[in-house]
Design a protein around this motif. Structure first.
Motif, PDB file in Angstrom:
ATOM      1  N   SER A 412     -13.732   0.578   5.488  1.00 40.64           N
ATOM      2  CA  SER A 412     -12.954   1.741   5.051  1.00 40.64           C
ATOM      3  C   SER A 412     -11.946   1.396   3.969  1.00 40.64           C
ATOM      4  CB  SER A 412     -12.213   2.365   6.242  1.00 40.64           C
ATOM      5  OG  SER A 412     -11.254   1.449   6.764  1.00 40.64           O
ATOM      6  N   ALA A 413     -11.598   2.414   3.215  1.00 43.38           N
ATOM      7  CA  ALA A 413     -10.531   2.339   2.211  1.00 43.38           C
ATOM      8  C   ALA A 413      -9.683   3.593   2.354  1.00 43.38           C
ATOM      9  CB  ALA A 413     -11.114   2.238   0.800  1.00 43.38           C
ATOM     10  N   GLN A 414      -8.362   3.416   2.281  1.00 48.71           N
ATOM     11  CA  GLN A 414      -7.451   4.547   2.430  1.00 48.71           C
ATOM     12  C   GLN A 414      -6.359   4.456   1.376  1.00 48.71           C
ATOM     13  OE1 GLN A 414      -5.350   4.791   6.192  1.00 48.71           O
ATOM     14  NE2 GLN A 414      -5.063   7.004   5.984  1.00 48.71           N
ATOM     15  N   VAL A 415      -6.034   5.590   0.780  1.00 50.15           N
ATOM     16  CA  VAL A 415      -4.966   5.682  -0.212  1.00 50.15           C
ATOM     17  C   VAL A 415      -4.001   6.773   0.214  1.00 50.15           C
ATOM     18  CG1 VAL A 415      -4.370   6.231  -2.599  1.00 50.15           C
ATOM     19  CG2 VAL A 415      -6.367   4.821  -2.115  1.00 50.15           C
ATOM     20  N   LEU A 416      -2.706   6.424   0.270  1.00 52.66           N
ATOM     21  CA  LEU A 416      -1.645   7.383   0.566  1.00 52.66           C
ATOM     22  C   LEU A 416      -0.824   7.589  -0.689  1.00 52.66           C
ATOM     23  CD1 LEU A 416      -0.397   5.903   3.974  1.00 52.66           C
ATOM     24  CD2 LEU A 416      -2.228   7.544   3.599  1.00 52.66           C
ATOM     25  N   GLN A 417      -0.504   8.837  -1.018  1.00 50.47           N
ATOM     26  CA  GLN A 417       0.286   9.155  -2.203  1.00 50.47           C
ATOM     27  C   GLN A 417       1.255  10.265  -1.880  1.00 50.47           C
ATOM     28  OE1 GLN A 417      -3.154   9.952  -4.831  1.00 50.47           O
ATOM     29  NE2 GLN A 417      -2.391   8.301  -6.150  1.00 50.47           N
ATOM     30  N   GLY A 418       2.552  10.050  -2.244  1.00 48.73           N
ATOM     31  CA  GLY A 418       3.533  11.088  -1.982  1.00 48.73           C
ATOM     32  C   GLY A 418       4.943  10.562  -2.147  1.00 48.73           C
ATOM     33  N   PHE A 419       5.862  11.162  -1.364  1.00 49.62           N
ATOM     34  CA  PHE A 419       7.280  10.818  -1.460  1.00 49.62           C
ATOM     35  C   PHE A 419       7.733  10.150  -0.176  1.00 49.62           C
ATOM     36  CE2 PHE A 419      11.774  11.795  -0.725  1.00 49.62           C
ATOM     37  CZ  PHE A 419      12.342  11.263  -1.877  1.00 49.62           C
ATOM     38  N   SER A 420       8.465   9.020  -0.308  1.00 43.75           N
ATOM     39  CA  SER A 420       9.024   8.293   0.824  1.00 43.75           C
ATOM     40  C   SER A 420      10.525   8.507   0.860  1.00 43.75           C
ATOM     41  CB  SER A 420       8.710   6.800   0.721  1.00 43.75           C
ATOM     42  OG  SER A 420       9.457   6.073   1.670  1.00 43.75           O
ATOM     43  N   ASP A 421      11.023   9.127   1.918  1.00 40.53           N
ATOM     44  CA  ASP A 421      12.457   9.353   2.075  1.00 40.53           C
ATOM     45  C   ASP A 421      13.185   8.031   2.268  1.00 40.53           C
ATOM     46  OD1 ASP A 421      14.710  11.345   2.631  1.00 40.53           O
ATOM     47  OD2 ASP A 421      14.758  10.115   4.459  1.00 40.53           O
ATOM     48  N   THR A 422      12.538   7.069   2.953  1.00 39.68           N
ATOM     49  CA  THR A 422      13.163   5.765   3.200  1.00 39.68           C
ATOM     50  C   THR A 422      13.457   5.047   1.898  1.00 39.68           C
ATOM     51  OG1 THR A 422      11.987   5.587   5.301  1.00 39.68           O
ATOM     52  CG2 THR A 422      12.898   3.557   4.382  1.00 39.68           C
ATOM     53  N   ASP A 423      12.493   5.088   0.951  1.00 41.03           N
ATOM     54  CA  ASP A 423      12.658   4.402  -0.332  1.00 41.03           C
ATOM     55  C   ASP A 423      13.279   5.293  -1.399  1.00 41.03           C
ATOM     56  OD1 ASP A 423      11.283   1.801   0.291  1.00 41.03           O
ATOM     57  OD2 ASP A 423       9.633   3.173   0.688  1.00 41.03           O
ATOM     58  N   GLY A 424      13.333   6.600  -1.132  1.00 38.87           N
ATOM     59  CA  GLY A 424      13.881   7.524  -2.113  1.00 38.87           C
ATOM     60  C   GLY A 424      13.063   7.574  -3.377  1.00 38.87           C
ATOM     61  N   ALA A 425      11.745   7.448  -3.264  1.00 39.30           N
ATOM     62  CA  ALA A 425      10.886   7.400  -4.455  1.00 39.30           C
ATOM     63  C   ALA A 425       9.472   7.824  -4.085  1.00 39.30           C
ATOM     64  CB  ALA A 425      10.875   5.993  -5.043  1.00 39.30           C
ATOM     65  N   ASP A 426       8.720   8.172  -5.124  1.00 35.95           N
ATOM     66  CA  ASP A 426       7.296   8.414  -4.922  1.00 35.95           C
ATOM     67  C   ASP A 426       6.599   7.078  -4.687  1.00 35.95           C
ATOM     68  OD1 ASP A 426       7.483  11.159  -5.250  1.00 35.95           O
ATOM     69  OD2 ASP A 426       7.231  11.046  -7.431  1.00 35.95           O
ATOM     70  N   PHE A 427       5.526   7.123  -3.935  1.00 34.75           N
ATOM     71  CA  PHE A 427       4.826   5.876  -3.626  1.00 34.75           C
ATOM     72  C   PHE A 427       3.326   6.117  -3.608  1.00 34.75           C
ATOM     73  CE2 PHE A 427       4.700   7.934   0.451  1.00 34.75           C
ATOM     74  CZ  PHE A 427       3.569   7.440   1.088  1.00 34.75           C
ATOM     75  N   ASP A 428       2.575   5.035  -3.714  1.00 41.71           N
ATOM     76  CA  ASP A 428       1.155   5.051  -3.397  1.00 41.71           C
ATOM     77  C   ASP A 428       0.852   3.756  -2.649  1.00 41.71           C
ATOM     78  OD1 ASP A 428      -0.348   3.073  -5.413  1.00 41.71           O
ATOM     79  OD2 ASP A 428       1.194   4.158  -6.537  1.00 41.71           O
ATOM     80  N   ALA A 429       0.092   3.872  -1.568  1.00 45.05           N
ATOM     81  CA  ALA A 429      -0.231   2.721  -0.716  1.00 45.05           C
ATOM     82  C   ALA A 429      -1.730   2.679  -0.504  1.00 45.05           C
ATOM     83  CB  ALA A 429       0.493   2.826   0.623  1.00 45.05           C
ATOM     84  N   THR A 430      -2.268   1.481  -0.407  1.00 44.09           N
ATOM     85  CA  THR A 430      -3.712   1.288  -0.222  1.00 44.09           C
ATOM     86  C   THR A 430      -3.943   0.341   0.944  1.00 44.09           C
ATOM     87  OG1 THR A 430      -4.110   1.546  -2.597  1.00 44.09           O
ATOM     88  CG2 THR A 430      -5.851   0.502  -1.308  1.00 44.09           C
ATOM     89  N   ARG A 431      -4.933   0.666   1.742  1.00 40.42           N
ATOM     90  CA  ARG A 431      -5.381  -0.242   2.801  1.00 40.42           C
ATOM     91  C   ARG A 431      -6.889  -0.394   2.701  1.00 40.42           C
ATOM     92  NH1 ARG A 431      -4.308  -0.358   9.273  1.00 40.42           N
ATOM     93  NH2 ARG A 431      -2.605  -1.659   8.552  1.00 40.42           N
ATOM     94  N   LEU A 432      -7.358  -1.628   2.661  1.00 44.81           N
ATOM     95  CA  LEU A 432      -8.782  -1.956   2.674  1.00 44.81           C
ATOM     96  C   LEU A 432      -9.064  -2.687   3.979  1.00 44.81           C
ATOM     97  CD1 LEU A 432      -9.109  -3.352  -0.982  1.00 44.81           C
ATOM     98  CD2 LEU A 432      -9.184  -0.964  -0.208  1.00 44.81           C
TER      99      LEU A 432
END
Length: 904
Positions: A412-432
């Motif tokens: 599997s591959a997963q991509v998350l994209q959006g806003f992180s309140d903890t970091d106060g910024a937009d983010f994108d994360a990937t898991r393979l």
């Protein structure tokens, strides 16, 4: 025409003539153990008349008699005869179905057992249920074949009060430790390092004979019992030579030919095998943890595969292939040999696009915290192999052997994209991620009969099983957007590689002796089951050690490329102390059970089981810093009584009652006195050495009516009181870390309704239609009391428990056309998926309405076509907090075509 045939015809004609006059006795003669019809067996009037008829090829008989009182004898060669006295025949026909017990040790009975027993059929399972001493529900391969279900996890949810959450079954609203799974009577370990059950998707339907949910406890069963026990019986050998090939092709509306997430993996990924490219590099030191100061750090860092990003590709159609061959050979002297070999392989693609939100709470309002989208793509494969063989030494002795291998993978591959309140910024994360689960189960069984009348029966079995779970090279990556620039985030779960291996080896044996003592039958037995589990994981983080922060804006494959490894980036060990543990578990048991006829229609089964259970757990990874925890050891002794009563209200109706006192025990990690990291849920979990086993009072009451061999109506209720139930509670308000505590108590109360009938009861024109439905209403309440910690609710329903579960199926069968159509509907009520903490409300999974359709068409004597459609309403799965969606995705509609070829 011979004399015997002529006489038979004359008897039949005269019986028919009398039948037209409208009075007598009719019914069906069957084997009490197997439900098979007994053909060409005499039914005789021995008082009040002098007439004998033989049963036909379906086991049916009809005695045409004038009104009066009669004694009737039912008899068949190699079976115990039954005399029914004072049968009062009035005007019209009365029905009397009789099940004859085989004479223990008889040759004919043994041939039936090895050759033609068919408890896969609906009628056979209903007879088995009617004759059972406990409350149980079953579904056989005949019913499974009418559905689009592909594995045991899909099929079991058709059983009353059964639901499936993830890969695990919930029985009567209870899951985890409260719902055991056994294969051919042997409990199997979980492939989840922190789980309780063997995942049901490891069992393709091609390998299944029956699924039976045992709902009341008896002393012959293992004492870890609460919601029930799911018994999986594997396929046995056919009576005659048979070769079968099934080939299917399917498509899903969300994944097939649609763009989905994937990544560049190994050369054998399409077959579900890792080619070794994901293995831990050989350069990684095996005698010490890896640090950035290690002289080999640069060489080791370069040896990891430099694949971090996902890509988009079109999903291929789903497909499966199953091949099986079997036969039974019979020789003189009562010897017989039967075998079945079966292999199945399936491959499917999945794509899930979801909208996700997390919240914090302000007064009573939910305030959005993290808002992001999730794109998930996976390829799933399943390989199953079964070999079942049995040899009958003579009429009194037989042995059988089973070897089962099942392996499933998810790439599997997963991509998350959006806003992180903890970091106060937009983010994108990937898991393979590539995960593999494997089960190997081997069993040897035997039955031997002794005594002058062969009434003493010894049954024994020995088993060895190996369960493995591999997660090689799971990669996590996260980037944050800083002032319009996308930069690598150096933190936990970013730039990390995770390798883990779990193996559980289990072996044991059991023996039971059955012997009659007057009108009662006693069973005495003992068992021992030993298991050893080892878990080993290593974690590595790619650390930025350079001086130019501009490099953090590079794509991952450039940032971690060979030119930057060494001067700017190095891998470092991040393994936890608790990422390695070894555990041993032993269960020794003995029991005595007695079936006692209390009255003509009332029988009781009473028994007690004594279990001695011990656990030992040692932990400590040599690749981590920190103090190694002390070993955990414990031993418990549990006496477990059980009583089941069955009252035959009529020949076709039973009233059942049962009471038992059972136990639910903590798992290895739940009693370990240290913190460990849950790699699947990305949170810390603390064990509790002070946990005690939960004790459960179980009470059941059920009325059931079997008007015909394929029909049933039942109403039942149950109540369960849990003492010291083990609950998972939240212990950290920041990360949602959890621990285990004994709550004060819990209660569960339920009502179960079921009906299966032919609509020919309403009108002859509707005889081809069959309807079945079941409904479960369940209420549970856990009182955490002083163990509430920071959980939001002191009292709440059990996690994963649905307040209602319903199934409806409508079937149409036109035998002359070879056509069968089945429409199926399943729904469960909303249930808690995540327990709330720190004033946050519980997260509920909303009701899901599933409609499936199956069409089977016989194309020729040897060829059959099966068309299926699942989730025809194209429902979405929705998870909510206070009515607000926190997770939503659409599993899609799936259509499949299967061709089945059978050579007999």
């Amino acid at each position: 025409m011979g004399r015997f045939q002529l006489i038979s015809v004359l008897v039949a004609v005269s019986s028919t003539a009398l039948a037209q006059e409208g009075s007598g006795l009719r019914g069906r003669l069957t084997d009490a153990k197997t439900g098979e019809p007994l053909l060409v067996c005499p039914v005789s009037v021995i008082a009040g008349g002098n007439i004998t008829v033989d049963t036909d090829l379906e086991g049916n008989y009809e005695l045409a008699l004038p009104p009066g009182k009669y004694d009737v004898r039912f008899w068949c060669d190699q079976y115990e005869g039954v005399d029914v006295k004072n049968v009062q025949v009035a005007q019209g026909f009365m029905t009397r179905d009789i099940a004859l017990k085989p004479v223990e040790g008889a040759f004919v009975e043994e041939v039936v057992v090895i050759g033609t027993v068919d408890t896969k059929s609906e009628s056979g399972l209903l007879l088995q249920r009617k004759m059972a001493n406990t409350v149980q529900d079953s579904i056989g391969s005949e019913q499974i074949s009418r559905s689009p279900d592909s594995n045991a996890g899909d099929a079991v949810k058709r059983v009353t009060s059964a639901t499936v959450v993830g890969r695990n079954v919930f029985l009567r609203g209870l899951g985890g430790r409260y719902a055991a799974t056994v294969v051919n009577g042997v409990s199997l370990p979980s492939t989840d390092p922190d789980g309780h059950q063997a995942p049901l998707d490891l069992f393709p339907n091609a390998l299944l004979s029956t699924l039976t949910v045992q709902k009341t406890y008896s002393a012959e069963m293992g004492g870890a019992f609460a919601g029930g026990v799911l018994g999986i019986e594997t396929n046995s050998y056919p009576a005659t030579f048979q070769t079968q090939v099934k080939l299917s092709l399917g498509a899903n509306s969300e994944s097939t030919f649609h763009s989905r997430r994937s990544y560049a993996g190994g050369s054998l990924d399409a077959l579900g095998f890792d080619d070794g490219s994901r293995g831990l590099p050989e350069s990684v030191p095996e005698d010490r943890p890896l640090t950035t100061r290690d002289p080999q750090a640069e060489q080791v860092s370069e040896s990891f595969s430099n694949v971090w990003s996902s890509r988009k590709s079109a999903g291929l159609p789903n497909g499966s292939l199953n091949v099986s061959v079997g036969n039974t050979h019979q020789w003189s002297g009562g010897r017989a040999f039967g075998y079945l070999a079966s292999a199945t392989f399936s491959r499917s693609a999945a794509a899930t696009n979801a909208d996700v939100q997390t919240f914090r709470i302000d007064d009573q309002d939910l305030i959005p915290k993290d808002i992001y989208s999730s794109e998930f793509g996976a390829t799933n494969t399943n390989l199953g192999v079964l070999l079942n063989a049995g040899y009958q030494l003579d009429a009194l002795n037989d042995v059988s052997m089973l070897a089962l291998f099942s392996r499933s993978t998810e790439d599997s591959a997963q991509v998350l994209q959006g806003f992180s309140d903890t970091d106060g910024a937009d983010f994108d994360a990937t898991r393979l991620k590539f995960s593999e689960r494997m089960l190997s189960f081997n069993q040897l069984r035997g039955t031997h009969r002794f005594g002058a009348d062969s009434s003493v029966v010894l049954r024994w079995q020995g088993n060895v099983s190996v369960t493995q779970a591999e997660e090689p090279d799971t990669r996590d990556l996260m980037y944050l957007e800083d002032e319009g620039v996308r930069r690598f985030r150096q933190a936990a779960n970013s730039g990390e590689r995770f390798f883990s291996h779990l193996q559980d080896t289990s072996g044991g044996a059991s023996a039971t002796v059955s012997l009659p003592v007057g009108p009662a039958e006693f069973k005495v037995g003992g068992s021992a089951q030993l298991s050893k589990r080892s878990f080993d994981a290593r974690r590595f983080a790619f650390m930025f050690v350079g001086e130019d922060p501009a490099l953090l804006a590079l794509p991952a494959e450039e940032l971690f490329g060979a030119e930057n490894i060494g001067p700017s980036v190095l891998a470092e060990e991040r393994t936890f102390v608790t990422d390695r543990y070894d555990g041993n578990q032993a269960l020794y048991a003995g029991f005595v059970n007695a079936e006692l006829p209390l009255m003509e229609r009332l029988r009781a089964t009473a028994g007690v089981r004594l279990e001695v259970f011990s656990q030992r757990l040692e932990s400590g990874s040599p690749f981590a810093q920190g103090q190694v925890p002390e070993a955990t050891r414990r031993t418990t002794v549990n006496p477990l009584p059980a009583l089941n009563l069955v009252y035959a209200v009529t020949d076709k109706a039973n009233l059942r009652a049962g009471y038992s006192f059972t136990v639910a025990r903590p798992q290895f990690r739940e009693i370990a006195p240290f913190l460990y990291y849950d790699a699947i849920r990305r949170r810390s979990v603390s064990g509790n050495p002070d946990l005690v086993s939960s004790r459960i009072h179980n009470a059941d009451l059920r009325w059931e009516w079997f008007p015909t061999e394929n029909e049933v109506f039942s109403v039942g209720g149950f109540y369960k009181r849990f003492l010291d139930p083990i609950e998972q509670v939240v212990v950290s308000s920041i990360q949602g870390d959890v621990g285990y505590r004994n709550a004060d108590r819990a209660d569960a109360l339920g009502l179960e309704l079921e009906g299966r009938a032919s609509l020919g009861r309403v009108s002859e024109a509707l005889r081809s239609l069959r309807v079945g439905a079941n409904l479960s209403l369940i209420s549970s309440r856990v009182k955490l009391g002083s163990q509430q910690q920071i959980s939001t609710s002191e009292s709440r329903p059990l996690q994963g428990q649905s307040p209602y579960v319903a199934n409806v199926n409508v079937g149409y069968l036109q035998e002359s056309w070879g056509t069968e159509v089945t429409l199926l509907y399943n729904v469960f009520g909303r249930r808690i998926s995540e327990v709330g903490f720190n004033r946050l409300p519980d997260t509920y999974e909303r009701s899901f309405h599933r409609v499936d359709l199956t069409l089977t068409q016989r194309l020729s004597e040897d060829l059959r076509l099966k068309l299926t459609g699942t989730n025809l309403l194209n429902q979405s799965a929705v998870f909510q907090q206070l009515g607000t969606d926190v997770f939503r995705y659409r599993p899609g509609l799936t259509a499949t075509a299967q061709v089945e070829w059978t050579l007999r």
